[in-house]
Design an enzyme around this catalytic site. Structure first.
Site: not given
Ligand SMILES: *Cc1c(COP(=O)(O)O)cnc(C)c1O
Length: 461
Positions: A112
């Site tokens: 993120k």
């Molecule tokens: C947010 C997240 C996901 C999922 O990602 P999306 O974009 O919502 O599909 C998977 N793994 C981790 C560690 C995350 O923080």
């Protein structure tokens, strides 16, 4: 470059307005009117460049003059300066034709950070010019919240409120949200699951009086600018393995469908991606929908990969929009059915989706077994989300190089990793004092009025 809503009723917007707005006023999601193309030579020229330069070349055509070239380069440089790895998104090899893309070297140890750090820089630059003030409200299953607070803390023109499901995030995730001391970032734990938190945030955006009153802006994974920032590492990793001269495949641990949708955009831009594999945990609505066409919610079952404990994958709406021939009215009708429990994807749309994506699921025992065997075979310690990806990727290996996205650092989920492999992963040095820092959080019921009152009161001070 204009951005249009997947529900066809909201006005088209510029990049800057789409970023500041988040959710469209008709409840839809913004997508680019047309997807810019990169030809074979332009993609080949990315090989060997620093991550920041690849980021500039991939994203620039989407910005429509929002920033000057040099200014945008500067924002990208600031965004990734705090990362703990010079490659930003390094690739490591797991097996003969299987690679892991480590997306966890940012300040909060999850992928993120790639999008959030850049959005923080872009919003700050834009608000500094206009002198405006905004309120960011987001829901998190754990990682978005800390990434947002980290990206915006201390900025003078922004208040950030993050809602997370009480008791359903890991201790490291919670502490990353409750320990920033800056007065403009606020953690809220709500009594409910992630879908409840996400639904309340959507309610706030759909309450236009509240939305305009507090100048609400969103940074959840529905924000187009986030998707865009994530397109970059599909290019950087693919060219490392020989694209565009040879194709690659990706497996993506998926919750809200944002990260994998970015891969779909990279492919639409011209990157030769053979398979794009959706990997879900036991919350497998996407895998079931891809196989049966029935997109039916089934309640969230808490798992050891909590950032994927999601039933309603917001960004799936974007791919449905394409699958339904960009018919906003059709998408709006499907979303109305979803509010009542679910819908069936039409035959033509399902065929289109199945030609674009493969899918698989990984249950809790398989997740733990994958953490154990990957460590034994390679020495790589996976977080539970990345393990879901690695397991599903293993079912899709072939002649084309497979890149699995490692979405978080294992030390974010130490209990689950220790239970799986008997060893507790250590936090990187720069976060070693996380457990000593004081926490600050407000617990609120799953109630729109209570949340709105809290936000109004805090921003008044
Ligand atoms: C947010 C997240 C996901 C999922 O990602 P999306 O974009 O919502 O599909 C998977 N793994 C981790 C560690 C995350 O923080």
């Amino acid at each position: 470059m204009r951005y249009i809503s997947t529900r066809g009723q909201a006005p088209s917007l510029s990049f800057l307005d789409a970023m500041m707005t988040g959710l469209a006023r008709d409840g839809g999601l913004y997508v680019p009117e047309t997807v810019p193309q990169m030809n074979h030579a332009e993609i080949a020229a990315l090989a060997g460049l620093p991550y920041e330069e690849i980021a500039f070349r991939v994203m620039w055509p989407y910005l429509g003059g929002t920033f000057a070239e040099d200014e945008f380069r500067g924002l990208i440089a600031s965004a990734y300066a705090s990362f703990g790895h010079a490659a930003r998104a390094p690739l490591v090899q797991l097996g003969p034709n299987h690679f892991l893309l480590e997306l966890f070297h940012g300040p909060t140890l999850a992928f993120k950070d790639f999008a959030m750090q850049l959005i923080g820089q872009m919003m700050q630059a834009a608000l500094a010019k206009s002198g405006e003030r905004i309120t960011i409200v987001g829901a998190t299953s754990g990682d978005t919240g800390s990434a947002a607070m980290e990206a915006f803390r201390g900025l003078s023109n922004v208040d950030v409120f993050i809602l997370y499901p009480h008791g359903r995030v890991s201790e490291v995730q919670r502490r990353q949200m409750t320990t920033p001391s800056e007065a403009n970032v606020h953690a809220i734990s709500i009594d409910g699951d992630f879908d409840d938190a996400q639904a309340r945030v959507k309610d706030m955006f759909n309450d236009l009086a509240f939305r305009d009153g507090v100048r609400l802006a969103g940074v959840n994974s529905i924000n187009w600018a986030r998707v865009l920032a994530q397109v970059v590492y599909y290019f950087s990793s693919a060219v490392s393995l020989g694209a565009p001269h040879r194709a690659v495949s990706f497996t993506v641990p998926t919750g809200n469908f944002g990260d994998i949708f970015a891969g779909n955009i990279a492919r639409q831009m011209g990157l030769p991606i053979e398979k794009l594999v959706i990997a879900t945990n036991q919350n497998d609505i996407l895998d079931r929908a891809m196989k049966s066409g029935a997109y039916v919610t089934d309640g969230v079952k808490p798992s050891i990969s909590p950032s994927m404990d999601i039933q309603v994958s917001s960004n799936f709406e974007r791919v449905l929009f394409d699958a339904y021939g960009r018919d906003g009215a059709a998408v709006a009708a499907l979303m109305a059915e979803l509010a009542a429990g679910g819908f069936t994807i039409s035959q033509g749309a399902l065929q289109m989706l199945q030609s674009a994506f493969a899918s698989g699921r990984c249950d809790e025992d398989e997740t733990r077994a994958t953490i154990r065997t990957t460590f034994a075979e390679t020495g790589e310690i996976l977080c539970p989300h990345s393990a879901v990806g690695v397991k599903v990727a293993a079912d899709h290996l072939g002649a084309t190089p497979m890149i699995t996205l490692a979405t978080a650092h294992p030390a974010k989920f130490p209990d689950a990793v220790e239970a799986a492999m008997g060893m507790r992963p250590a936090l990187p040095e720069r976060m070693a004092d996380l457990f000593e820092r004081p926490e600050r959080v407000t617990r609120l019921p799953n109630d729109l009025a209570a949340l709105q009152a809290h936000i109004r009161e805090r921003i008044a001070n």
